[in-house]
Design a protein around this motif. Structure first.
Motif, PDB file in Angstrom:
ATOM      1  N   GLY A 138      37.453  41.114  39.990  1.00  0.00           N
ATOM      2  CA  GLY A 138      38.052  42.439  39.819  1.00  0.00           C
ATOM      3  C   GLY A 138      38.234  43.246  41.075  1.00  0.00           C
ATOM      4  N   THR A 139      38.459  42.574  42.218  1.00  0.00           N
ATOM      5  CA  THR A 139      38.582  43.298  43.489  1.00  0.00           C
ATOM      6  C   THR A 139      40.024  43.683  43.819  1.00  0.00           C
ATOM      7  OG1 THR A 139      38.673  41.159  44.608  1.00  0.00           O
ATOM      8  CG2 THR A 139      36.535  42.243  44.503  1.00  0.00           C
ATOM      9  N   ASP A 140      40.967  43.287  42.976  1.00  0.00           N
ATOM     10  CA  ASP A 140      42.381  43.552  43.282  1.00  0.00           C
ATOM     11  C   ASP A 140      42.719  45.040  43.160  1.00  0.00           C
ATOM     12  OD1 ASP A 140      42.046  40.764  42.569  1.00  0.00           O
ATOM     13  OD2 ASP A 140      44.217  40.603  42.639  1.00  0.00           O
ATOM     14  N   TRP A 141      43.409  45.562  44.173  1.00  0.00           N
ATOM     15  CA  TRP A 141      43.896  46.941  44.121  1.00  0.00           C
ATOM     16  C   TRP A 141      45.151  47.050  43.275  1.00  0.00           C
ATOM     17  CZ3 TRP A 141      41.293  51.069  46.010  1.00  0.00           C
ATOM     18  CH2 TRP A 141      40.264  50.823  46.913  1.00  0.00           C
ATOM     19  N   LEU A 142      45.943  45.988  43.281  1.00  0.00           N
ATOM     20  CA  LEU A 142      47.249  46.021  42.624  1.00  0.00           C
ATOM     21  C   LEU A 142      47.445  44.764  41.788  1.00  0.00           C
ATOM     22  CD1 LEU A 142      49.348  47.067  45.752  1.00  0.00           C
ATOM     23  CD2 LEU A 142      48.589  48.596  43.924  1.00  0.00           C
ATOM     24  N   LEU A 143      48.219  44.885  40.699  1.00  0.00           N
ATOM     25  CA  LEU A 143      48.587  43.736  39.874  1.00  0.00           C
ATOM     26  C   LEU A 143      50.113  43.626  39.851  1.00  0.00           C
ATOM     27  CD1 LEU A 143      46.219  44.097  36.775  1.00  0.00           C
ATOM     28  CD2 LEU A 143      45.856  42.754  38.845  1.00  0.00           C
ATOM     29  N   PRO A 144      50.683  42.534  40.388  1.00  0.00           N
ATOM     30  CA  PRO A 144      52.143  42.377  40.402  1.00  0.00           C
ATOM     31  C   PRO A 144      52.656  41.846  39.065  1.00  0.00           C
ATOM     32  CG  PRO A 144      51.117  40.543  41.545  1.00  0.00           C
ATOM     33  CD  PRO A 144      49.996  41.448  41.108  1.00  0.00           C
ATOM     34  N   VAL A 145      53.064  42.734  38.177  1.00  0.00           N
ATOM     35  CA  VAL A 145      53.445  42.362  36.814  1.00  0.00           C
ATOM     36  C   VAL A 145      54.822  41.717  36.774  1.00  0.00           C
ATOM     37  CG1 VAL A 145      53.796  43.212  34.462  1.00  0.00           C
ATOM     38  CG2 VAL A 145      51.980  44.180  35.873  1.00  0.00           C
ATOM     39  N   THR A 146      55.806  42.373  37.381  1.00  0.00           N
ATOM     40  CA  THR A 146      57.157  41.819  37.522  1.00  0.00           C
ATOM     41  C   THR A 146      57.620  42.123  38.938  1.00  0.00           C
ATOM     42  OG1 THR A 146      58.414  43.809  36.904  1.00  0.00           O
ATOM     43  CG2 THR A 146      57.608  42.417  35.091  1.00  0.00           C
ATOM     44  N   ALA A 147      58.817  41.647  39.271  1.00  0.00           N
ATOM     45  CA  ALA A 147      59.358  41.918  40.609  1.00  0.00           C
ATOM     46  C   ALA A 147      59.556  43.410  40.834  1.00  0.00           C
ATOM     47  CB  ALA A 147      60.679  41.173  40.792  1.00  0.00           C
ATOM     48  N   ASP A 148      59.713  44.166  39.756  1.00  0.00           N
ATOM     49  CA  ASP A 148      59.972  45.605  39.872  1.00  0.00           C
ATOM     50  C   ASP A 148      58.791  46.473  39.437  1.00  0.00           C
ATOM     51  OD1 ASP A 148      62.676  45.137  40.658  1.00  0.00           O
ATOM     52  OD2 ASP A 148      63.170  44.732  38.556  1.00  0.00           O
ATOM     53  N   LEU A 149      57.702  45.860  39.015  1.00  0.00           N
ATOM     54  CA  LEU A 149      56.575  46.642  38.503  1.00  0.00           C
ATOM     55  C   LEU A 149      55.255  46.112  39.035  1.00  0.00           C
ATOM     56  CD1 LEU A 149      55.406  48.847  36.639  1.00  0.00           C
ATOM     57  CD2 LEU A 149      55.366  47.124  34.803  1.00  0.00           C
ATOM     58  N   ILE A 150      54.608  46.932  39.843  1.00  0.00           N
ATOM     59  CA  ILE A 150      53.248  46.664  40.310  1.00  0.00           C
ATOM     60  C   ILE A 150      52.372  47.800  39.795  1.00  0.00           C
ATOM     61  CG2 ILE A 150      51.745  46.443  42.325  1.00  0.00           C
ATOM     62  CD1 ILE A 150      54.090  45.236  43.840  1.00  0.00           C
ATOM     63  N   VAL A 151      51.263  47.451  39.148  1.00  0.00           N
ATOM     64  CA  VAL A 151      50.399  48.456  38.524  1.00  0.00           C
ATOM     65  C   VAL A 151      49.029  48.446  39.198  1.00  0.00           C
ATOM     66  CG1 VAL A 151      51.620  48.294  36.322  1.00  0.00           C
ATOM     67  CG2 VAL A 151      49.616  46.846  36.731  1.00  0.00           C
ATOM     68  N   PRO A 152      48.222  49.499  38.968  1.00  0.00           N
ATOM     69  CA  PRO A 152      46.888  49.539  39.579  1.00  0.00           C
ATOM     70  C   PRO A 152      45.997  48.397  39.114  1.00  0.00           C
ATOM     71  CG  PRO A 152      47.529  51.702  38.761  1.00  0.00           C
ATOM     72  CD  PRO A 152      48.547  50.746  38.236  1.00  0.00           C
ATOM     73  N   GLY A 153      45.131  47.953  40.013  1.00  0.00           N
ATOM     74  CA  GLY A 153      44.154  46.927  39.678  1.00  0.00           C
ATOM     75  C   GLY A 153      42.871  47.535  39.129  1.00  0.00           C
ATOM     76  N   PHE A 154      41.778  46.788  39.243  1.00  0.00           N
ATOM     77  CA  PHE A 154      40.517  47.177  38.600  1.00  0.00           C
ATOM     78  C   PHE A 154      39.398  47.469  39.598  1.00  0.00           C
ATOM     79  CE2 PHE A 154      42.943  45.457  35.242  1.00  0.00           C
ATOM     80  CZ  PHE A 154      42.427  45.942  34.053  1.00  0.00           C
ATOM     81  N   CYS A 155      39.744  47.561  40.874  1.00  0.00           N
ATOM     82  CA  CYS A 155      38.693  47.756  41.877  1.00  0.00           C
ATOM     83  C   CYS A 155      38.045  49.129  41.786  1.00  0.00           C
ATOM     84  CB  CYS A 155      39.252  47.513  43.260  1.00  0.00           C
ATOM     85  SG  CYS A 155      40.642  48.567  43.656  1.00  0.00           S
ATOM     86  N   ASP A 156      38.783  50.144  41.348  1.00  0.00           N
ATOM     87  CA  ASP A 156      38.194  51.481  41.265  1.00  0.00           C
ATOM     88  C   ASP A 156      37.090  51.544  40.219  1.00  0.00           C
ATOM     89  OD1 ASP A 156      39.712  52.705  43.281  1.00  0.00           O
ATOM     90  OD2 ASP A 156      41.395  52.990  41.929  1.00  0.00           O
ATOM     91  N   THR A 157      37.295  50.872  39.089  1.00  0.00           N
ATOM     92  CA  THR A 157      36.247  50.823  38.069  1.00  0.00           C
ATOM     93  C   THR A 157      35.032  50.072  38.590  1.00  0.00           C
ATOM     94  OG1 THR A 157      37.939  50.843  36.342  1.00  0.00           O
ATOM     95  CG2 THR A 157      35.728  50.170  35.693  1.00  0.00           C
ATOM     96  N   LEU A 158      35.280  48.998  39.319  1.00  0.00           N
ATOM     97  CA  LEU A 158      34.175  48.265  39.940  1.00  0.00           C
ATOM     98  C   LEU A 158      33.377  49.168  40.864  1.00  0.00           C
ATOM     99  CD1 LEU A 158      32.580  45.767  40.850  1.00  0.00           C
ATOM    100  CD2 LEU A 158      34.499  45.185  42.355  1.00  0.00           C
ATOM    101  N   GLU A 159      34.078  49.935  41.705  1.00  0.00           N
ATOM    102  CA  GLU A 159      33.386  50.834  42.631  1.00  0.00           C
ATOM    103  C   GLU A 159      32.612  51.912  41.893  1.00  0.00           C
ATOM    104  OE1 GLU A 159      33.047  50.481  45.904  1.00  0.00           O
ATOM    105  OE2 GLU A 159      34.089  48.572  45.634  1.00  0.00           O
TER     106      GLU A 159
END
Length: 308
Positions: free
Chosen positions: A188-209
């Motif tokens: 869960g260290t990813d800052w970003l999740l590349p969902v589609t070529a046009d959509l990148i959403v927040p990752g789960f690192c903030d919850t981990l922190e």
């Protein structure tokens, strides 16, 4: 002022340099999301690129931070993009790294998991007792103490990317972690999740922190960019010489940093989360050895080498 450029585009190397480049590694390790595909959409030519590397005698493996797919789903995705002879053991992701760690260090069972259902299934199938918290659709605040009350002593809390994670489950995890003997093992260290070529959403690192800060627990990180994951993949795949391995990724902060931490050669592709400008703005010691528009550039590279 932009830093000096270290990385060279693999298609801008001379033919002799391209041949020397492919002769410099025996193993290729690739990220998946942002390299082979976006989370929900394909990227062109990726399967053919992998097959070109395999045809040249390279061992091609995959290292992803995404445990939200089962082994069967990964096999199907690689088959769908045309990768030949893909086997489930050709890929390692945080659930498998967690399983490796739990067994190697004989962590007490059961463990409490905040991971996705596919990740939990992988860990259970590996012989580990996993407990989770199923919550009702709505929880009144006065019911939170009861709902999140630890039911058993656990040896570890597991955390990873999970789009169905909820607040009560996070609270329950913090209560389990109050036990000084309970370890915190995470992806869960990813800052970003590349969902589609046009959509990148927040990752789960903030919850981990947030969990780390609230519990004052250090996390044992078994995903990129942690050096511990490097030790795991070296052991699992019997890698003797890291410099003979090329790591291909789309993230400067995860993939390229992981390569630097482990001692792999590195290649950044521009199909995912990191732009060319971000790469160029990075200091020399954070840049990859090489870059490409996408992993599909290997198709053209081999055409050049073979005189096509």
């Amino acid at each position: 002022m932009a830093a000096a450029q270290k990385a060279r585009h693999i298609l801008k190397l001379s033919t002799q340099e391209q041949k020397a480049f492919v002769d410099s590694f025996d193993v290729v390790m690739c990220d998946c999301d942002g390299v082979m595909w976006m989370i929900t959409t394909p990227l062109p030519g990726t399967g053919d690129a992998v097959n070109s590397l395999k045809a040249d005698g390279k061992q091609v493996l995959f290292v992803t931070n995404n445990s939200m797919r089962s082994d069967e789903e990964y096999v199907n995705k690689f088959t769908d993009i045309g990768v030949k002879d893909f086997q489930k053991d050709d890929l390692i992701q945080p659930a498998k790294s967690m399983l490796y760690y739990l067994k190697k260090y004989n962590i007490k069972q059961p463990v409490f998991s905040l991971c996705s259902d596919p990740a939990n299934e992988i860990i259970r199938n590996g012989g580990i007792e996993v407990i989770t918290l199923d919550t009702p659709p709505k929880i009144a605040v006065d019911k939170l103490p009861e709902v999140t009350q630890p039911k058993r002593n656990v040896g570890a809390v597991l955390y990873d990317i999970n789009i169905n994670l909820n607040y009560a489950q996070i609270c329950a995890a913090t209560r389990y972690l109050q036990d000084k003997d309970c370890v915190f093992i995470t992806g869960g260290t990813d800052w970003l999740l590349p969902v589609t070529a046009d959509l990148i959403v927040p990752g789960f690192c903030d919850t981990l922190e947030t969990i780390k800060r609230f519990t004052h627990k250090d996390a044992i990180i078994v995903s990129k960019p942690a050096a511990l994951l490097g030790d795991i993949v070296k052991d699992v795949y019997n890698l003797k010489d890291p410099k003979r391995c090329l790591f291909v990724g789309d993230s400067l902060t995860l993939d390229i940093r992981f390569s630097l931490n482990v001692g792999f050669q590195s290649l950044l592709v521009l199909t995912g989360t990191t732009t060319k400008q971000e790469m160029l703005d990075a200091s020399i010691d954070r840049q990859p050895d090489y870059y490409a528009d996408g992993i599909a550039d290997f198709i053209k590279l081999y055409e050049n080498i073979n005189g096509a």
